[in-house]
Design an enzyme around this catalytic site. Structure first.
Site, short mmCIF file in Angstrom:
data_model
loop_
_atom_site.label_atom_id
_atom_site.label_comp_id
_atom_site.label_asym_id
_atom_site.label_seq_id
_atom_site.Cartn_x
_atom_site.Cartn_y
_atom_site.Cartn_z
CB VAL A 1 -36.68 22.30 63.63
CG1 VAL A 1 -37.64 21.33 63.12
CG2 VAL A 1 -37.10 23.63 63.55
CB SER B 1 -25.75 26.36 63.62
OG SER B 1 -26.79 26.57 63.32
CE1 TYR C 1 -32.25 31.96 62.89
CE2 TYR C 1 -29.87 31.04 61.98
CZ TYR C 1 -31.04 30.99 62.90
OH TYR C 1 -31.28 29.87 63.83
CG PHE D 1 -25.14 34.75 72.08
CD1 PHE D 1 -26.55 34.61 71.65
CD2 PHE D 1 -24.28 35.57 71.71
CE1 PHE D 1 -26.74 35.55 70.51
CE2 PHE D 1 -24.51 36.67 70.52
CZ PHE D 1 -25.84 36.32 69.99
#
Length: 411
Positions: free
Chosen positions: A84, A118, A123, A411
């Site tokens: 964001v 990160s 999460y 990834f």
């Protein structure tokens, strides 16, 4: 102005990716790296939030298959490119993207979503649990030796151009995937990630090197190492560092021979390796594990999108028959009671009205899913509640994997 959330159009990729670079600090990536991720981006699985012509938030997914206990390769969405713009934080954009993305993943029939974080604190509120960890070592090779396995003298080592050795390395990697949970089967194009070597990222290190391990008896490639050397000098003389990017092998002899090779590179004192499995056999080969300075950090975070299908996709190391009471506020279709019955041959997981025996959230099931985090340890932190005596030990034993789960690359 109202924000518009939409699937990425191919012609918008540069603007979308520029936003992502800004969200991660504003340092432009090397052209080679940018072009690789342009080719890997699945635009149909990539979302952008737009404020006029400006992309202000993003989230994407790669189509992966992840190995699980028992060796199956389970479809999984590799969540990626989440960011964001600083000007648009605290407006609910991330939550809205996670909502849209998990709904899309469910509609597509993938039972799992996985990511590397990160910022891992973000999460958990979306139901992700930390399922794998990575080991890092910095080994003083002037004071640490190796106890080599039998048969290393039957392994021939050959330096090759990394590009020319890629196919042989990929064959070894593919054979290892079903052996260890958490590894991703290579999708087309992902083999190129291992060869990324922009000069701007070397920080004084050499270009990427590759050495193949071959059996002398038949010439078969049974292992490989990719690494860089950073020459250095101090008043006592040479003090170079070997940075090991990848080192994989199909048997102990090849594994030992490759580590012996990187330990013995002239004019170097230190071998560094990050993103290793936490149960890496290297820890048993070194003569002094303290001077290897091992340390761990979180790696893959797992989210069960279709709880029943995910738990049925893996096998279990001990017989299990337990009823879970699962909390899942973000994906309520998973919430409620589930009976898991399984063993080393297979499993079934279905809704039930039977009394609950263990209570936990979907994030704890995600953490335990690949077999590297025990339900018992989560219970010790107050995150799993035992409602039937003995249920915790039974389920915890069943979920554990013989090999620690491991994600070899990001990834």
């Amino acid at each position: 102005m109202a924000h518009e959330t939409r699937v990425l159009r191919p012609e918008e990729w540069d603007v979308w990716y520029d936003h992502l670079e800004l969200a991660f600090g504003g340092v432009p990536e090397a052209a080679e790296e940018r072009e690789l991720y342009r080719s890997l981006t699945e635009t149909g699985r990539s979302l952008g939030v737009w404020d006029g012509e400006t992309c202000v938030a993003s989230a994407g997914a790669f189509t992966f298959r992840v190995s699980v206990p028992g060796g199956a390769l389970v479809p999984a969405a590799g969540v990626t490119m989440v960011g964001v713009t600083p000007t648009h934080r605290r407006r609910g954009l991330l939550g809205a993207l996670m909502r849209r993305q998990l709904d899309d993943i469910r509609a597509g029939g993938e039972p799992l979503a996985v990511l590397t974080a990160s910022d891992p604190a973000i999460y958990g509120r979306f139901g992700y649990g930390t399922a794998t960890y990575a080991l890092a070592v910095d080994i003083d090779t002037t004071r640490v030796g190796l106890r080599l396995p039998p048969g290393t003298d039957g392994v021939r080592l050959r330096l090759v151009d990394p590009e020319k050795g890629l196919a042989a390395c990929e064959e070894v990697y593919a054979e290892l995937v079903p052996r260890r949970p958490g590894m991703t089967a290579r999708q087309p194009g992902w083999e190129r990630q291992a060869l990324l070597d922009p000069e701007s990222n070397r920080a004084g290190r050499s270009p990427l090197k590759c050495v193949l391990a071959e059996r002398e008896t038949d010439g078969r490639v049974v292992g490989y190492a990719r690494y860089r050397v950073r020459p250095d000098w101090d008043p006592a003389g040479s003090a170079g560092v070997v940075d090991v990017q990848d080192l994989d092998a199909l048997d102990p002899a090849a594994y030992g021979a490759l580590w012996s090779y990187v330990f013995g590179i002239d004019l170097t004192w230190t071998v560094r390796a990050h993103k290793r499995p936490v149960d890496d056999p290297l820890l048993h080969l070194v003569s002094d594990v303290r001077r290897a300075r091992p340390r761990t950090r979180d790696s893959m975070h797992v989210r069960l999108v279709d709880l029943g299908a995910a738990l049925e996709a893996r096998t279990y190391g001990a017989p299990v028959d337990v009823v879970f009471e699962v909390a899942d506020a973000f994906c309520p279709w998973n919430a409620g009671r589930w009976r898991l019955t399984g063993d080393a041959k297979g499993a079934s997981c279905a809704r039930t009205g039977d009394p609950a025996e263990l209570a936990l959230s979907v994030a704890e099931l995600g953490a335990a899913y690949l077999g590297g985090v025990t339900l018992t340890s989560l219970a010790g932190a107050g995150l799993v509640t035992e409602l039937r005596p003995g249920a915790l030990a039974e389920a915890s034993r069943a979920f554990v994997s013989d090999l620690a789960p491991w994600l070899p690359h990001g990834f």
